[in-house]
Scaffold this motif. Structure first.
Motif, PDB file in Angstrom:
ATOM      1  N   VAL A 186      43.302  19.512  56.995  1.00 23.87           N
ATOM      2  CA  VAL A 186      42.438  19.029  57.266  1.00 23.87           C
ATOM      3  C   VAL A 186      42.792  18.734  55.515  1.00 23.87           C
ATOM      4  O   VAL A 186      42.480  19.900  54.711  1.00 23.87           O
ATOM      5  N   GLN A 187      41.977  17.071  54.981  1.00 24.86           N
ATOM      6  CA  GLN A 187      42.072  17.246  53.307  1.00 24.86           C
ATOM      7  C   GLN A 187      40.445  16.480  53.262  1.00 24.86           C
ATOM      8  O   GLN A 187      39.654  15.999  54.508  1.00 24.86           O
ATOM      9  N   LEU A 188      40.180  17.040  52.423  1.00 23.29           N
ATOM     10  CA  LEU A 188      38.721  16.541  52.039  1.00 23.29           C
ATOM     11  C   LEU A 188      38.297  15.981  50.859  1.00 23.29           C
ATOM     12  O   LEU A 188      39.467  16.319  50.071  1.00 23.29           O
ATOM     13  N   VAL A 189      37.794  15.271  50.660  1.00 27.12           N
ATOM     14  CA  VAL A 189      37.567  14.402  49.553  1.00 27.12           C
ATOM     15  C   VAL A 189      36.094  14.008  49.068  1.00 27.12           C
ATOM     16  O   VAL A 189      34.796  13.237  50.396  1.00 27.12           O
ATOM     17  N   GLU A 190      35.213  14.238  47.869  1.00 27.96           N
ATOM     18  CA  GLU A 190      33.493  14.386  47.723  1.00 27.96           C
ATOM     19  C   GLU A 190      33.345  12.929  47.206  1.00 27.96           C
ATOM     20  O   GLU A 190      34.468  12.542  46.720  1.00 27.96           O
ATOM     21  N   SER A 191      32.405  12.677  47.195  1.00 27.76           N
ATOM     22  CA  SER A 191      31.674  12.161  46.328  1.00 27.76           C
ATOM     23  C   SER A 191      30.228  11.510  46.107  1.00 27.76           C
ATOM     24  O   SER A 191      29.477  12.390  47.261  1.00 27.76           O
ATOM     25  N   GLY A 192      29.877  11.231  45.142  1.00 27.94           N
ATOM     26  CA  GLY A 192      29.064  11.178  45.495  1.00 27.94           C
ATOM     27  C   GLY A 192      27.703  11.888  44.164  1.00 27.94           C
ATOM     28  O   GLY A 192      26.582  11.812  44.247  1.00 27.94           O
ATOM     29  N   GLY A 193      28.906  12.347  43.261  1.00 26.30           N
ATOM     30  CA  GLY A 193      28.297  13.013  42.464  1.00 26.30           C
ATOM     31  C   GLY A 193      27.767  12.000  40.594  1.00 26.30           C
ATOM     32  O   GLY A 193      27.813  10.998  41.164  1.00 26.30           O
ATOM     33  N   TYR A 199      35.639  22.448  62.765  1.00 28.28           N
ATOM     34  CA  TYR A 199      35.498  23.763  61.597  1.00 28.28           C
ATOM     35  C   TYR A 199      33.981  23.446  61.075  1.00 28.28           C
ATOM     36  O   TYR A 199      33.119  22.681  61.040  1.00 28.28           O
ATOM     37  N   ALA A 200      33.999  24.494  60.854  1.00 26.46           N
ATOM     38  CA  ALA A 200      31.949  24.356  60.279  1.00 26.46           C
ATOM     39  C   ALA A 200      32.120  24.501  58.935  1.00 26.46           C
ATOM     40  O   ALA A 200      33.613  24.110  58.293  1.00 26.46           O
ATOM     41  N   MET A 201      31.400  24.010  58.454  1.00 25.24           N
ATOM     42  CA  MET A 201      31.855  23.442  56.841  1.00 25.24           C
ATOM     43  C   MET A 201      30.615  24.108  55.580  1.00 25.24           C
ATOM     44  O   MET A 201      29.358  23.607  56.545  1.00 25.24           O
ATOM     45  N   GLY A 202      31.389  23.505  54.398  1.00 24.97           N
ATOM     46  CA  GLY A 202      30.333  24.263  53.845  1.00 24.97           C
ATOM     47  C   GLY A 202      30.449  23.559  52.164  1.00 24.97           C
ATOM     48  O   GLY A 202      31.575  22.843  51.920  1.00 24.97           O
ATOM     49  N   TRP A 203      29.290  23.584  51.961  1.00 26.75           N
ATOM     50  CA  TRP A 203      29.035  23.107  50.015  1.00 26.75           C
ATOM     51  C   TRP A 203      28.617  24.282  49.366  1.00 26.75           C
ATOM     52  O   TRP A 203      28.380  25.439  49.936  1.00 26.75           O
ATOM     53  N   ALA A 245      35.894  23.258  54.324  1.00 31.01           N
ATOM     54  CA  ALA A 245      35.651  23.857  56.267  1.00 31.01           C
ATOM     55  C   ALA A 245      36.223  25.170  56.361  1.00 31.01           C
ATOM     56  O   ALA A 245      37.104  25.467  55.886  1.00 31.01           O
ATOM     57  N   ALA A 246      36.032  25.862  57.340  1.00 23.39           N
ATOM     58  CA  ALA A 246      36.663  26.684  57.441  1.00 23.39           C
ATOM     59  C   ALA A 246      35.975  26.658  59.229  1.00 23.39           C
ATOM     60  O   ALA A 246      35.539  26.353  60.123  1.00 23.39           O
ATOM     61  N   SER A 247      37.268  27.550  59.990  1.00 22.61           N
ATOM     62  CA  SER A 247      37.836  27.700  61.286  1.00 22.61           C
ATOM     63  C   SER A 247      36.574  28.334  61.619  1.00 22.61           C
ATOM     64  O   SER A 247      36.123  29.154  61.557  1.00 22.61           O
ATOM     65  N   ALA A 248      36.113  27.392  62.870  1.00 21.75           N
ATOM     66  CA  ALA A 248      35.217  28.230  63.431  1.00 21.75           C
ATOM     67  C   ALA A 248      34.837  28.526  64.960  1.00 21.75           C
ATOM     68  O   ALA A 248      35.562  27.571  65.543  1.00 21.75           O
ATOM     69  N   TYR A 249      34.582  29.584  66.022  1.00 19.59           N
ATOM     70  CA  TYR A 249      35.882  29.130  67.004  1.00 19.59           C
ATOM     71  C   TYR A 249      34.403  29.017  68.355  1.00 19.59           C
ATOM     72  O   TYR A 249      35.097  29.831  69.364  1.00 19.59           O
ATOM     73  N   THR A 263      32.962  32.346  50.495  1.00 15.55           N
ATOM     74  CA  THR A 263      34.047  31.499  50.170  1.00 15.55           C
ATOM     75  C   THR A 263      35.591  31.862  50.802  1.00 15.55           C
ATOM     76  O   THR A 263      36.320  31.349  50.803  1.00 15.55           O
ATOM     77  N   LEU A 264      35.384  33.226  51.020  1.00 21.71           N
ATOM     78  CA  LEU A 264      36.831  33.904  51.767  1.00 21.71           C
ATOM     79  C   LEU A 264      37.397  33.105  52.467  1.00 21.71           C
ATOM     80  O   LEU A 264      38.220  33.255  53.406  1.00 21.71           O
ATOM     81  N   ARG A 265      35.925  32.504  53.802  1.00 21.93           N
ATOM     82  CA  ARG A 265      36.453  32.410  54.975  1.00 21.93           C
ATOM     83  C   ARG A 265      36.492  30.767  55.061  1.00 21.93           C
ATOM     84  O   ARG A 265      36.829  30.523  55.851  1.00 21.93           O
ATOM     85  N   TYR A 266      37.208  30.141  54.185  1.00 25.39           N
ATOM     86  CA  TYR A 266      37.112  28.629  54.111  1.00 25.39           C
ATOM     87  C   TYR A 266      38.547  28.645  53.413  1.00 25.39           C
ATOM     88  O   TYR A 266      38.907  28.607  52.076  1.00 25.39           O
ATOM     89  N   GLY A 267      39.329  28.281  53.957  1.00 23.58           N
ATOM     90  CA  GLY A 267      40.329  27.177  53.788  1.00 23.58           C
ATOM     91  C   GLY A 267      41.055  26.289  53.176  1.00 23.58           C
ATOM     92  O   GLY A 267      41.965  26.345  53.178  1.00 23.58           O
TER      93      GLY A 267
END
Length: 127
Positions: free
Chosen positions: A2-9, A32-36, A98-102, A111-115
């Motif tokens: 997955v590729q991620l692109v942020e906006s809105g800052g 995916y579980a997602m995080g900021w 994004a992190a794999s979520a089972y 941060t280590l859980r996010y690939g």
């Protein structure tokens, strides 16, 4: 993958609001579980908020609880961070991850859980 692109800052006065968006590519966003996360100059990257695959479970850092809200729209492959009552200490580069979520309700704060990570968007809060 997955590729991620942020906006809105942007630049906002203390007490103001911003809404960050993160758009994901690919057809597997809902798996995916997602995080900021955010990183201030000279500091380590820190957890801000996370949301489960289904969107039914969320978790926040104590420093933003009650002011920030994370949400997601799996149909739009997007995750959002609504930030209200911003403070100068919220200044930093904000990253979507994004992190794999089972299972549908799990989420991660490390941060280590996010690939997968976006490139970041700058948020500056002036006092």
């Amino acid at each position: 993958q997955v590729q991620l692109v942020e906006s809105g800052g942007g630049l906002v006065q203390a007490g103001g609001s911003l809404r960050l968006s993160c758009s994901a590519s690919g057809r597997t966003f809902s798996t995916y579980a997602m995080g900021w996360f955010r990183q201030a100059p000279g500091k380590e990257r820190e957890f801000v908020a996370t949301i489960s695959r289904s969107g039914g479970s969320t978790y926040y850092a104590d420093s933003v609880k009650g002011r920030f809200t994370i949400s997601r729209d799996n149909a739009q492959n997007s995750v959002y961070l609504q930030m209200n009552n911003l403070k100068s200490e919220d200044t930093g580069v904000y990253y979507c991850a994004a992190a794999s979520a089972y299972n549908s309700e799990s989420y991660h704060t490390s941060t280590l859980r996010y690939g997968y990570w976006g490139q970041g968007t700058q948020v500056t809060v002036s006092s």
